[in-house]
Design an enzyme around this catalytic site. Structure first.
Site, PDB file in Angstrom:
ATOM      1  N   ASP A 108       0.842  -1.197   0.000  1.00 38.10           N
ATOM      2  CA  ASP A 108       0.000   0.000   0.000  1.00 38.10           C
ATOM      3  C   ASP A 108       0.877   1.247   0.000  1.00 38.10           C
ATOM      4  OD1 ASP A 108      -2.212   1.638   0.120  1.00 38.10           O
ATOM      5  OD2 ASP A 108      -2.398   1.507   2.298  1.00 38.10           O
ATOM      6  N   GLU A 136       2.303   2.957   3.076  1.00 38.48           N
ATOM      7  CA  GLU A 136       3.468   2.393   3.757  1.00 38.48           C
ATOM      8  C   GLU A 136       4.776   2.977   3.251  1.00 38.48           C
ATOM      9  OE1 GLU A 136       3.410   0.059   6.347  1.00 38.48           O
ATOM     10  OE2 GLU A 136       1.323   0.709   6.311  1.00 38.48           O
ATOM     11  N   ASP A 196      -2.377  -3.680   4.270  1.00 41.90           N
ATOM     12  CA  ASP A 196      -1.127  -3.001   3.918  1.00 41.90           C
ATOM     13  C   ASP A 196      -0.291  -3.797   2.929  1.00 41.90           C
ATOM     14  OD1 ASP A 196      -1.659  -0.851   5.644  1.00 41.90           O
ATOM     15  OD2 ASP A 196      -0.882  -1.972   7.368  1.00 41.90           O
ATOM     16  N   GLU A 228      -2.141  -6.818   7.641  1.00 43.53           N
ATOM     17  CA  GLU A 228      -2.273  -5.474   8.213  1.00 43.53           C
ATOM     18  C   GLU A 228      -1.125  -5.292   9.200  1.00 43.53           C
ATOM     19  OE1 GLU A 228      -3.839  -1.687   8.933  1.00 43.53           O
ATOM     20  OE2 GLU A 228      -4.602  -3.147   7.478  1.00 43.53           O
ATOM     21  N   ARG A 229      -0.299  -4.276   8.958  1.00 45.99           N
ATOM     22  CA  ARG A 229       0.871  -4.041   9.810  1.00 45.99           C
ATOM     23  C   ARG A 229       0.526  -3.027  10.895  1.00 45.99           C
ATOM     24  NH1 ARG A 229       5.080  -0.182   8.121  1.00 45.99           N
ATOM     25  NH2 ARG A 229       6.781  -0.226   9.610  1.00 45.99           N
TER      26      ARG A 229
END
Length: 621
Positions: free
Chosen positions: A336, A339, A371, A402-403
């Site tokens: 994404d 990021e 992400d 997802e981070r």
């Protein structure tokens, strides 16, 4: 007024012709050339033509025209070059204030190049000159061009409406798949230099009241006018059929190829990129690919994060599905763009540099949810004579990450984003959601929430929401995990045939696959995934009702889903409350509803809370 003064009656004298016809002719040619190429430069030339028409004095060279409005250095330089070429061809004494003998008159105004506000007046003037009367011309009936997007949509919807036992409408993905074979342009990929696809013509059909769009997800059907026009289009086709032209073109092309055997291949650089794309689309048809893949009976495999065993082939119920054969695609990590931009810029640039250093093939793009994820992108060879390589098709693997840093996790819990993100990741259509949690040493002990609350939220995500949770210390360990996962998926998929399915047509089919104990065996396209994950898209009453219920403390997604199975809208719930005999029955209405895999009761406390929320007059105490 004195009687001796003569009064002149009649029309005004016509304005004299332009004293600079050569410049006017060259500007007209430049405008027409720009218009043919679809360039906005045509409007600049049209403004220069208008200024030149108003100037009454002859110009000796193009530099003198700089005093005129809309004449810049660029236009003056072009006119000077044309003037020098004209003098070389006709001699230094050639007249420049008159056209050569036999040349057509210059300076005819193009109505399409006018400003929108002046087009209407120009059209009215032309109508008066041609018709001579005050009556307006009859409005021309709209009929889409053959093998255009509007034609394909109308023809497809009419054919479905006439089929016995038809439901009378089609969903977007279904309609695009059926209509693609009747259209020369793509319904999903725009032509080079354009942002429009064949699907853009549907808005025109809706505006002309030929197609009706209802419900959410959207359902498309024909109006009475659309049915009549579709019947006319089908009658005009006759026995030739909607694909007659293409078959004839193919047969002529085959004859031409047979006649040119033995001649070395010649690359025609005059062919445009759009023509090459159309030829490539005709050469590689999805039906031909499906035939070749079915002949070899390959297996379809999508690996599971917690699955061990042999994959089984699950046939697709969508007849328009397409496949990617082993070796015809590569696994790419999608990042994404959030990021890589904004926030701590050094840290985010380290992410890109580390991925490049590890040799990971990645692509930065906008992801509407998550992400990181992985796609299988089709390998497309460049076409000789074409500037750009055609865009390969993409299928999304069932893994999405997802981070979360600890400080970000704390903030998302406080403002409610954490709960909403988990809800959207569950509904995105990918079956293996994962949370990548960066603990960042002892940073959690200095946040606004206690560390025990954050650790409990992570455990709940893993145990209750059934997400896979990977804990790392910093961004470098996160990149190492992404690198390992990319290599693992590339090896796992190297001998697999991947099949595209439509989530809109086939659903997620999670229950069927869980009952069989087999991994999911088909993937959705990236375009369908990203469109379905839009955050602020239109929602149904059922979806809004679910979000309302989930705002109640202790009412999770599983509990809300169990309530929605019996009462899909607030109206149905309120109607059920009205049918109850007394206050106690209303408070216990939802208590016996079972939810989750363990089929536990919702309980009287939550049932009473929901009843008070929807049935209490005034503020809640």
């Amino acid at each position: 007024m004195p009687a001796s003064q003569q009064v002149r009656l009649g029309r005004k004298r016509p304005l004299p012709s332009c004293p600079n016809p050569l410049f006017l002719q060259w500007l007209t040619e430049l405008r027409d050339d720009a218009k043919g190429k679809g360039l906005k430069l045509q409007y600049v030339y049209q403004k220069a033509i208008s200024s030149l028409n108003k100037y009454p004095l002859p110009l000796q060279n193009a530099r003198e025209a700089k005093i005129l409005q809309n004449f810049g250095d660029g236009i003056c330089k072009i006119l000077d070059q044309k003037l020098q070429q004209y003098l070389r061809e006709n001699g230094p004494d050639a007249p420049i204030h008159s056209l050569p003998e036999g040349a057509p008159p210059a300076g005819q105004q193009d109505n399409n190049s006018l400003d929108p506000s002046r087009k209407k007046n120009a059209a009215v003037d032309q109508g008066k000159n041609k018709g001579g009367g005050g009556g307006g011309r009859k409005k021309k009936e709209y009929i889409p061009q053959r093998r255009s997007g509007g034609y394909a949509v109308l023809f497809t919807l009419h054919r479905v409406a006439q089929a016995p036992g038809s439901k009378g409408y089609m969903f977007k993905m279904e309609l695009q798949a059926e209509a693609q074979q009747l259209c020369d342009k793509s319904f999903s990929v725009p032509d080079l230099g354009s942002k429009y696809t064949a699907w853009s013509s549907v808005s025109t059909l809706i505006q002309k009241k030929l197609v009706m769009k209802t419900h959410n997800p959207a359902r498309y059907s024909l109006t009475e006018e659309g049915l009549a026009l579709g019947e006319r289009l089908e009658s005009l086709e006759g026995t030739k059929g909607p694909e007659g032209d293409r078959k004839e073109a193919r047969s002529e092309g085959n004859e031409q190829e047979e006649g040119e055997e033995g001649v070395p291949g010649i690359v025609d650089l005059t062919v445009s990129d759009d023509d090459e794309e159309e030829k490539e689309k005709e050469r590689i048809q999805p039906t031909e690919r499906a035939t070749s893949s079915s002949a070899s009976q390959p297996r379809v495999l999508v690996p599971g994060m917690f699955f061990s065993g042999k994959p089984q082939n699950v046939p697709s119920r969508n007849p328009k599905s397409w496949s990617l054969l082993p070796g015809s695609y590569e696994i790419i990590l999608c990042v994404d763009f959030i990021e890589t931009t904004g926030g701590s810029k050094n840290c985010k640039q380290d992410l890109v540099k580390e991925l490049q250093r590890n040799g990971v093939t990645f692509d930065v793009r906008k992801l509407n949810v998550g992400d990181f994820l992985w796609v299988a992108r089709e390998k497309v060879a460049p076409i000789p004579g074409q500037l750009r390589t055609p865009v390969g098709r993409e299928l999304v693997l069932d893994y999405i990450i997802e981070r979360k840093r600890m400080d970000d996790l704390c903030g998302s819990i406080i403002d409610g984003r954490f709960r909403e993100q988990k809800f959207r990741m569950k509904r995105c259509g990918l079956r293996k959601p994962c949370y990548l949690v960066e603990e960042c040493g002892k940073a959690a002990s200095h946040l606004s929430l206690p560390e025990t609350t954050l650790q409990q939220a992570i455990v709940n995500t893993q145990v209750i929401d059934r997400f896979f949770v990977k804990r790392v210390q910093d961004v470098r360990e996160s990149i190492a995990y992404l690198t390992v996962m990319t290599r693992y998926l590339s090896k796992l998929y190297q001998n697999c045939t991947l099949t595209c399915r439509s989530r809109e047509l086939e659903g997620d089919r999670e229950e069927e696959e869980e009952e069989r104990g087999t991994p999911p065996c088909s993937l959705i396209s990236f375009a369908e995934f990203n469109h379905g994950a839009i955050k602020n898209k239109c929602q149904t009453v059922k979806e809004v009702f679910a979000r309302q219920l989930m705002q109640v403390s202790g009412l999770s997604g599983d509990k809300a889903a169990a309530i929605l199975e019996l009462y899909s809208t607030p109206l149905s719930l309120l109607t059920a409350y009205e049918r109850c005999a007394g206050e106690a029955d209303k408070e216990k209405l939802l208590s016996s509803i079972r939810y989750g895999k363990l089929k536990r009761n919702l309980g009287p406390a939550l049932s009473r809370t929901v009843y008070q929320l929807y049935c209490t007059q005034g503020a809640l105490t």
